[in-house]
Design an enzyme around this catalytic site. Sequence first.
Site, PDB file in Angstrom:
ATOM      1  N   HIS A 126       0.053   4.673  -0.162  1.00  0.00           N
ATOM      2  CA  HIS A 126      -0.281   5.759   0.769  1.00  0.00           C
ATOM      3  C   HIS A 126      -0.014   5.293   2.191  1.00  0.00           C
ATOM      4  O   HIS A 126       0.420   6.070   3.045  1.00  0.00           O
ATOM      5  CB  HIS A 126      -1.755   6.208   0.594  1.00  0.00           C
ATOM      6  CG  HIS A 126      -2.702   5.505   1.486  1.00  0.00           C
ATOM      7  ND1 HIS A 126      -3.389   4.365   1.138  1.00  0.00           N
ATOM      8  CD2 HIS A 126      -3.048   5.745   2.791  1.00  0.00           C
ATOM      9  CE1 HIS A 126      -4.129   3.959   2.151  1.00  0.00           C
ATOM     10  NE2 HIS A 126      -3.947   4.772   3.167  1.00  0.00           N
TER      11      HIS A 126
ATOM     12  N   CYS B 253       0.863  -1.179   0.000  1.00  0.00           N
ATOM     13  CA  CYS B 253       0.000   0.000   0.000  1.00  0.00           C
ATOM     14  C   CYS B 253       0.898   1.227   0.000  1.00  0.00           C
ATOM     15  O   CYS B 253       1.681   1.426   0.947  1.00  0.00           O
ATOM     16  CB  CYS B 253      -0.922  -0.005   1.215  1.00  0.00           C
ATOM     17  SG  CYS B 253      -2.000   1.428   1.229  1.00  0.00           S
TER      18      CYS B 253
ATOM     19  N   HIS C 125      -8.685  -3.719  -8.070  1.00  0.00           N
ATOM     20  CA  HIS C 125      -8.744  -2.252  -8.013  1.00  0.00           C
ATOM     21  C   HIS C 125      -9.018  -1.740  -9.427  1.00  0.00           C
ATOM     22  O   HIS C 125      -8.434  -2.263 -10.389  1.00  0.00           O
ATOM     23  CB  HIS C 125      -7.417  -1.645  -7.548  1.00  0.00           C
ATOM     24  CG  HIS C 125      -7.071  -1.909  -6.107  1.00  0.00           C
ATOM     25  ND1 HIS C 125      -6.697  -3.155  -5.641  1.00  0.00           N
ATOM     26  CD2 HIS C 125      -7.028  -1.068  -5.044  1.00  0.00           C
ATOM     27  CE1 HIS C 125      -6.444  -3.069  -4.338  1.00  0.00           C
ATOM     28  NE2 HIS C 125      -6.641  -1.818  -3.955  1.00  0.00           N
TER      29      HIS C 125
ATOM     30  N   ASP D 109     -10.159   5.599  -3.176  1.00  0.00           N
ATOM     31  CA  ASP D 109      -8.911   6.097  -2.590  1.00  0.00           C
ATOM     32  C   ASP D 109      -8.898   7.622  -2.657  1.00  0.00           C
ATOM     33  O   ASP D 109      -9.023   8.200  -3.741  1.00  0.00           O
ATOM     34  CB  ASP D 109      -7.714   5.503  -3.369  1.00  0.00           C
ATOM     35  CG  ASP D 109      -6.415   5.642  -2.608  1.00  0.00           C
ATOM     36  OD1 ASP D 109      -6.328   6.521  -1.725  1.00  0.00           O
ATOM     37  OD2 ASP D 109      -5.481   4.869  -2.898  1.00  0.00           O
TER      38      ASP D 109
ATOM     39  N   CYS E 293      -3.107   6.990  -4.860  1.00  0.00           N
ATOM     40  CA  CYS E 293      -2.866   5.545  -4.819  1.00  0.00           C
ATOM     41  C   CYS E 293      -1.437   5.216  -5.278  1.00  0.00           C
ATOM     42  O   CYS E 293      -1.122   5.273  -6.477  1.00  0.00           O
ATOM     43  CB  CYS E 293      -3.886   4.794  -5.667  1.00  0.00           C
ATOM     44  SG  CYS E 293      -3.876   3.029  -5.317  1.00  0.00           S
ATOM     45  N   GLY E 294      -0.617   4.848  -4.302  1.00  0.00           N
ATOM     46  CA  GLY E 294       0.797   4.569  -4.618  1.00  0.00           C
ATOM     47  C   GLY E 294       0.992   3.342  -5.487  1.00  0.00           C
ATOM     48  O   GLY E 294       1.789   3.359  -6.435  1.00  0.00           O
ATOM     49  N   THR E 295       0.239   2.269  -5.184  1.00  0.00           N
ATOM     50  CA  THR E 295       0.384   1.068  -6.018  1.00  0.00           C
ATOM     51  C   THR E 295      -0.306   1.296  -7.372  1.00  0.00           C
ATOM     52  O   THR E 295       0.148   0.786  -8.397  1.00  0.00           O
ATOM     53  CB  THR E 295      -0.187  -0.172  -5.301  1.00  0.00           C
ATOM     54  OG1 THR E 295      -1.515   0.116  -4.840  1.00  0.00           O
ATOM     55  CG2 THR E 295       0.675  -0.573  -4.116  1.00  0.00           C
TER      56      THR E 295
END
Length: 309
Positions: free
Chosen positions: A93, A91, A206, A232, A236-238
């Site tokens: 964030h 994750c 997602h 989110d 969203c980092g991923t």
Amino acid sequence: MATVQRIKVLDSHTGGEPTRLVLEGGPDLGSGPLADRVKVFKEKHDNFRSAIVGEPRGSDVIVGALLVEPHDKTCQFGVIFFNNVGYLGMCGHGTIGLIVSLAHLGRVKTGPVKLDTPVGPIEAQLLASGEVAFTNIPSYRKEKDLPLYLPGVGDVNVDLAWGGNWFCLIENHDQTLELSNIAQLTDYCSRIRQAVTDSGFPDIDHVELFVPSKKPGVNSKNFVLCPGKAYDRSPCGTGTSAKLACLAADGKLAPGDEWVQESIVGSVFRGKYRKQGDKIIPTITGTAFVTGEATLILDAGDPFVWGIR
Ligand code: PYC
């Protein structure tokens, strides 16, 4: 036997998206690789997940982060992320929130920190600016322009990519990416997710929509629907890692060049990548703030002690 369990947590938000870090009082998941510990978490302690992030203590939006001993001994910390319906591979964030929370406690300073996660080790660092940059696991695009048929909408072409979680990414759509349109965006992305599942990709959980950003210096704005139907608040980092993998595969972003990703609430992450074989290694930078220090109380006499399940 104690009837009251006390759980020490630290709450933060990263670009509007909350993270609840469990510091003490979590379940014993053993000392195996973190992917194995997730199985134990899921099979034997799933009620702890819902107690921490679910109502009445939490909400659908909160992502939990259980701080654990790393299995990979080159790492300083281990972390398992979870949400309102299950467990996350990584994750972004949450990683930024974790580092800012550990800095708040005096447990990290500026400089690199290695973190063990269920999908492999990553490196994060608190920058002198107060921002956090993390270097993600290898990310890649799995499918380009997969055709989907959406009843009532027609044909939609989507990309599928891995960035520590699985994403379905869509640029060609007719959706309005504004906060006033969340209900419609949630419905559209839920139907996309069902169509992706029906096409033989049930792990893609997602869904991420893109439009050009209206802000100067910002490349793109997104809307990301998470598996439990919360959206989110962060970029969203991923999801940004998955986007970078698609841009790299299309030759639209060169290694080292910056991509600025805006979220549906207007927060931004900066991303770039280096190549590793046919995959990329993304680096994502963002900001988080601590919002609370708390002790959660799990009282065995409370009918909703494990959340509303
Ligand atoms: O930032 O990677 C992320 C993330 C995944 C789900 C919610 N946030």
